[in-house]
Motif scaffolding. Structure first.
Motif, PDB file in Angstrom:
ATOM      1  N   SER A 124       1.013   8.274  -8.277  1.00 12.04           N
ATOM      2  CA  SER A 124       1.122   9.448  -9.160  1.00 12.04           C
ATOM      3  C   SER A 124      -0.203  10.167  -9.308  1.00 12.04           C
ATOM      4  N   THR A 125      -1.250   9.398  -9.581  1.00 16.93           N
ATOM      5  CA  THR A 125      -2.565  10.015  -9.766  1.00 16.93           C
ATOM      6  C   THR A 125      -3.293  10.058  -8.422  1.00 16.93           C
ATOM      7  N   ALA A 126      -4.363  10.829  -8.373  1.00 16.27           N
ATOM      8  CA  ALA A 126      -5.167  10.909  -7.143  1.00 16.27           C
ATOM      9  C   ALA A 126      -5.672   9.525  -6.751  1.00 16.27           C
ATOM     10  N   GLU A 127      -6.072   8.757  -7.755  1.00 19.64           N
ATOM     11  CA  GLU A 127      -6.599   7.414  -7.475  1.00 19.64           C
ATOM     12  C   GLU A 127      -5.505   6.499  -6.924  1.00 19.64           C
ATOM     13  N   GLU A 128      -4.323   6.523  -7.547  1.00 15.65           N
ATOM     14  CA  GLU A 128      -3.206   5.710  -7.058  1.00 15.65           C
ATOM     15  C   GLU A 128      -2.862   6.090  -5.620  1.00 15.65           C
ATOM     16  N   LYS A 129      -2.805   7.398  -5.361  1.00 19.02           N
ATOM     17  CA  LYS A 129      -2.483   7.857  -4.003  1.00 19.02           C
ATOM     18  C   LYS A 129      -3.483   7.311  -2.991  1.00 19.02           C
ATOM     19  N   ALA A 130      -4.757   7.328  -3.368  1.00 15.23           N
ATOM     20  CA  ALA A 130      -5.805   6.827  -2.477  1.00 15.23           C
ATOM     21  C   ALA A 130      -5.653   5.326  -2.240  1.00 15.23           C
ATOM     22  N   VAL A 131      -5.337   4.587  -3.300  1.00 11.91           N
ATOM     23  CA  VAL A 131      -5.164   3.134  -3.181  1.00 11.91           C
ATOM     24  C   VAL A 131      -3.952   2.817  -2.302  1.00 11.91           C
ATOM     25  N   VAL A 132      -2.859   3.549  -2.496  1.00 10.55           N
ATOM     26  CA  VAL A 132      -1.664   3.351  -1.665  1.00 10.55           C
ATOM     27  C   VAL A 132      -2.028   3.609  -0.203  1.00 10.55           C
ATOM     28  N   VAL A 184      -0.198  -6.645 -10.628  1.00  9.94           N
ATOM     29  CA  VAL A 184       1.197  -6.968 -10.351  1.00  9.94           C
ATOM     30  C   VAL A 184       1.554  -6.469  -8.949  1.00  9.94           C
ATOM     31  N   TYR A 185       1.073  -5.260  -8.628  1.00 11.24           N
ATOM     32  CA  TYR A 185       1.360  -4.633  -7.343  1.00 11.24           C
ATOM     33  C   TYR A 185       0.055  -4.267  -6.653  1.00 11.24           C
ATOM     34  N   LEU A 186       0.121  -3.899  -5.386  1.00  5.78           N
ATOM     35  CA  LEU A 186      -1.090  -3.548  -4.646  1.00  5.78           C
ATOM     36  C   LEU A 186      -1.851  -2.395  -5.290  1.00  5.78           C
ATOM     37  N   ALA A 187      -1.115  -1.410  -5.831  1.00  8.49           N
ATOM     38  CA  ALA A 187      -1.781  -0.257  -6.469  1.00  8.49           C
ATOM     39  C   ALA A 187      -1.899  -0.443  -7.985  1.00  8.49           C
ATOM     40  N   GLY A 188      -1.937  -1.685  -8.441  1.00  6.56           N
ATOM     41  CA  GLY A 188      -2.106  -1.948  -9.871  1.00  6.56           C
ATOM     42  C   GLY A 188      -0.807  -2.272 -10.559  1.00  6.56           C
ATOM     43  N   ASN A 189      -0.351  -1.367 -11.433  1.00  4.31           N
ATOM     44  CA  ASN A 189       0.864  -1.652 -12.200  1.00  4.31           C
ATOM     45  C   ASN A 189       2.083  -0.872 -11.742  1.00  4.31           C
ATOM     46  N   ILE A 190       1.972  -0.195 -10.586  1.00  3.93           N
ATOM     47  CA  ILE A 190       3.150   0.532 -10.110  1.00  3.93           C
ATOM     48  C   ILE A 190       3.568   0.052  -8.722  1.00  3.93           C
ATOM     49  N   PHE A 191       4.872  -0.031  -8.543  1.00  2.44           N
ATOM     50  CA  PHE A 191       5.478  -0.418  -7.271  1.00  2.44           C
ATOM     51  C   PHE A 191       5.405   0.785  -6.336  1.00  2.44           C
ATOM     52  N   THR A 192       4.832   0.603  -5.146  1.00  2.00           N
ATOM     53  CA  THR A 192       4.674   1.719  -4.219  1.00  2.00           C
ATOM     54  C   THR A 192       5.096   1.349  -2.803  1.00  2.00           C
ATOM     55  N   LEU A 193       5.027   2.346  -1.952  1.00  2.00           N
ATOM     56  CA  LEU A 193       5.311   2.170  -0.529  1.00  2.00           C
ATOM     57  C   LEU A 193       4.410   1.090   0.074  1.00  2.00           C
ATOM     58  N   ALA A 194       3.182   0.966  -0.433  1.00  2.00           N
ATOM     59  CA  ALA A 194       2.262  -0.057   0.071  1.00  2.00           C
ATOM     60  C   ALA A 194       2.864  -1.457  -0.107  1.00  2.00           C
ATOM     61  N   ASP A 195       3.488  -1.704  -1.259  1.00  2.00           N
ATOM     62  CA  ASP A 195       4.124  -3.004  -1.504  1.00  2.00           C
ATOM     63  C   ASP A 195       5.273  -3.241  -0.527  1.00  2.00           C
ATOM     64  N   ILE A 196       6.078  -2.218  -0.330  1.00  2.00           N
ATOM     65  CA  ILE A 196       7.242  -2.349   0.548  1.00  2.00           C
ATOM     66  C   ILE A 196       6.805  -2.673   1.974  1.00  2.00           C
ATOM     67  N   LEU A 197       5.886  -1.865   2.507  1.00  2.00           N
ATOM     68  CA  LEU A 197       5.491  -2.059   3.905  1.00  2.00           C
ATOM     69  C   LEU A 197       4.624  -3.297   4.095  1.00  2.00           C
ATOM     70  N   MET A 198       3.837  -3.667   3.102  1.00  3.68           N
ATOM     71  CA  MET A 198       3.062  -4.909   3.219  1.00  3.68           C
ATOM     72  C   MET A 198       4.012  -6.106   3.197  1.00  3.68           C
ATOM     73  N   TYR A 199       5.046  -6.018   2.360  1.00  4.91           N
ATOM     74  CA  TYR A 199       6.059  -7.083   2.313  1.00  4.91           C
ATOM     75  C   TYR A 199       6.718  -7.234   3.692  1.00  4.91           C
ATOM     76  N   TYR A 200       7.159  -6.116   4.264  1.00  5.46           N
ATOM     77  CA  TYR A 200       7.796  -6.189   5.582  1.00  5.46           C
ATOM     78  C   TYR A 200       6.826  -6.702   6.648  1.00  5.46           C
ATOM     79  N   GLY A 201       5.575  -6.277   6.549  1.00  4.70           N
ATOM     80  CA  GLY A 201       4.577  -6.677   7.533  1.00  4.70           C
ATOM     81  C   GLY A 201       4.175  -8.140   7.437  1.00  4.70           C
ATOM     82  N   LEU A 202       4.262  -8.709   6.234  1.00  7.92           N
ATOM     83  CA  LEU A 202       3.854 -10.099   6.033  1.00  7.92           C
ATOM     84  C   LEU A 202       5.016 -11.081   6.021  1.00  7.92           C
ATOM     85  N   HIS A 203       6.243 -10.579   6.059  1.00  7.35           N
ATOM     86  CA  HIS A 203       7.403 -11.470   5.944  1.00  7.35           C
ATOM     87  C   HIS A 203       7.351 -12.609   6.957  1.00  7.35           C
ATOM     88  N   HIS A 204       7.069 -12.283   8.219  1.00  6.20           N
ATOM     89  CA  HIS A 204       7.045 -13.326   9.263  1.00  6.20           C
ATOM     90  C   HIS A 204       5.924 -14.342   9.034  1.00  6.20           C
TER      91      HIS A 204
END
Length: 172
Positions: free
Chosen positions: A61-69, A104-124
């Protein structure tokens, strides 16, 4: 790659019908578009799908969150997809474990695309960890377990089991 994009489409509630291909030896995903050149690269296509689904909050949502994602999406493509050795994997898990210590999540307290794709990338990777390794990377395990139970994320991927309590005690 392409399989993850199909999972992401479904998670975002997008209609099927996108045509994907791969490019080069590294099998970089390509999305064929009706108008003009196709989109290339996992991150580019994933961000495009998020916008298509009008779920921009997944990009931060914020510029900082976007950068972290963005930072974690790049990490995913350069380090996780690029890493192949056991040592690479160990460093990745260590990095993530430190980062997730107070989040809680990669970008702090919000669930983002980074969490989804890191999850898929690390599943194996997570599927193959021993109980001891899961305990060693406790923050990664906590985060991974949380994400796999997030509505719609896991889909047909196997559920990775995390033992919540110790199986043995020192009491005799």
């Amino acid at each position: 790659g392409v399989g993850e994009l199909a999972l992401l489409e479904k998670l975002l509630g997008l209609p099927k019908g996108n045509k994907y291909g791969v490019q080069g030896e590294r099998k970089i995903p390509v999305l064929q578009t009706n108008n003009g050149p196709g989109l290339t690269g996992l991150m580019t296509i994933a961000a495009h799908l998020v916008k298509q689904a009008k779920k921009d909050q997944l990009l931060g949502s914020t510029a900082e969150e976007k950068a972290v994602v963005q930072q974690w999406l790049e990490y995913r493509v350069t380090r996780v997809d690029g890493g192949s050795s056991k040592e690479d994997t160990r460093i990745i898990l260590k990095d993530l474990n430190i980062h997730l210590e107070d989040k809680v999540y990669l970008a702090g307290n919000i669930f983002t695309l980074a969490d989804i794709l890191m999850y898929y990338g690390l599943h194996h990777v997570m599927v193959d960890l021993t109980v001891q390794e899961k305990e060693k990377y406790l923050n990664v395990s906590r985060w991974f377990n949380h994400i796999q139970h997030y509505p719609g994320v896991r889909q047909h991927l196997s559920n990775v089991i995390f033992i919540k309590n110790r199986l043995y005690t020192n009491a005799h």
